[in-house]
Design a protein around this motif. Structure first.
Motif, PDB file in Angstrom:
ATOM      1  N   UNK A  35       0.834  -1.205   0.000  1.00  0.00           N
ATOM      2  CA  UNK A  35       0.000   0.000   0.000  1.00  0.00           C
ATOM      3  C   UNK A  35       0.865   1.250   0.000  1.00  0.00           C
ATOM      4  N   UNK A  36       0.303   2.309  -0.544  1.00  0.00           N
ATOM      5  CA  UNK A  36       0.935   3.628  -0.571  1.00  0.00           C
ATOM      6  C   UNK A  36      -0.132   4.644  -0.172  1.00  0.00           C
ATOM      7  N   UNK A  37       0.091   5.346   0.932  1.00  0.00           N
ATOM      8  CA  UNK A  37      -0.850   6.341   1.435  1.00  0.00           C
ATOM      9  C   UNK A  37      -0.268   7.729   1.243  1.00  0.00           C
ATOM     10  N   UNK A  39      -5.002   6.846  -1.265  1.00  0.00           N
ATOM     11  CA  UNK A  39      -4.146   5.671  -1.174  1.00  0.00           C
ATOM     12  C   UNK A  39      -4.253   4.780  -2.390  1.00  0.00           C
ATOM     13  N   UNK A  40      -3.229   3.962  -2.560  1.00  0.00           N
ATOM     14  CA  UNK A  40      -3.191   2.945  -3.610  1.00  0.00           C
ATOM     15  C   UNK A  40      -2.840   1.628  -2.922  1.00  0.00           C
ATOM     16  N   UNK A  41      -3.608   0.590  -3.216  1.00  0.00           N
ATOM     17  CA  UNK A  41      -3.368  -0.719  -2.616  1.00  0.00           C
ATOM     18  C   UNK A  41      -3.272  -1.755  -3.736  1.00  0.00           C
ATOM     19  N   UNK A  42      -2.239  -2.591  -3.713  1.00  0.00           N
ATOM     20  CA  UNK A  42      -2.074  -3.615  -4.744  1.00  0.00           C
ATOM     21  C   UNK A  42      -1.937  -5.001  -4.120  1.00  0.00           C
ATOM     22  N   UNK A  43      -2.374  -5.984  -4.869  1.00  0.00           N
ATOM     23  CA  UNK A  43      -2.255  -7.393  -4.494  1.00  0.00           C
ATOM     24  C   UNK A  43      -1.928  -8.146  -5.778  1.00  0.00           C
ATOM     25  N   UNK A  44      -0.728  -8.708  -5.887  1.00  0.00           N
ATOM     26  CA  UNK A  44      -0.272  -9.301  -7.151  1.00  0.00           C
ATOM     27  C   UNK A  44       0.161 -10.755  -6.976  1.00  0.00           C
TER      28      UNK A  44
END
Length: 194
Positions: A84-86, A95-100
């Motif tokens: 995550x990036x807040x 915010x940006x949240x990623x799941x890869x």
């Protein structure tokens, strides 16, 4: 002429070397690894105490079948983890949240250097998923899922004829969404042949 002679001598030495890798023909293997991948987040105009780029550790499981001493086929699943990036933009939070994660299927070529060390390369396809959710001013566009070219190069060390450790650079290919996990990763693995 010297180059051709050197290549012939090196090839003969590689083919005649007896090693822990010579016994791999007709065997299967399973393995697990730790994957380090790079993340990068873009939110123009954002102010944040968080780093917009960095590295994240994930995990990998894989298995394969050695057709002969040189060629194998391998499949695996890699979980790159969540990141995550807040940030704050114009006094508003975001915010940006990623799941890869990724699945891959590849052909593998292995070339022994000596009795315990071998170099290898893999080439195949990967099915990548990069789920991205956003809030605030940032937005992303593109498909979460994409099939891409998969390639890898690395080295293995045979602890004994059944157990090998490896270090490799893997490229899973790009997704449509270019925020979050980048295409490349470094993997340290341990595999068992049966």
């Amino acid at each position: 002429m010297k180059k051709i002679l050197f290549a012939l001598v090196a090839s003969a030495a590689a083919l005649s070397a007896t090693s822990a890798f010579a016994d791999d023909a007709g065997t299967g293997y399973i393995g697990a690894g730790v994957v380090g991948s790079r993340y990068e987040f873009n939110a123009p105009g954002a102010v944040s105490g968080d780093n917009h780029s960095g590295y994240k550790a994930g995990g990998k499981v894989y298995g394969g079948y050695n057709i002969d001493q040189t060629w194998a086929v391998e499949a695996g699943y890699t979980d790159f983890g969540k990141k995550s990036y807040n940030y704050t933009a114009n006094g508003l939070p975001g915010g940006i949240h990623t799941d890869a994660h990724s699945y891959y299927l590849a052909g593998k070529g292995t070339w022994p250097v000596n009795q315990q060390i071998a170099l290898f390369g893999k080439l195949g396809v990967a099915r990548n998923t990069n789920k991205v959710t956003t809030s605030g001013i940032s937005s992303v566009g593109g498909d979460n899922d994409k099939t891409a070219l998969y390639a890898s190069v690395g080295a293995e060390y045979a602890i004994n004829k059944n157990v090998k450790v490896s270090l490799e650079y893997e490229n899973y290919g790009k997704n449509d969404i270019d925020t979050g996990r980048k295409a490349g990763a470094v993997t340290a693995g341990l595999r068992y042949a049966f």
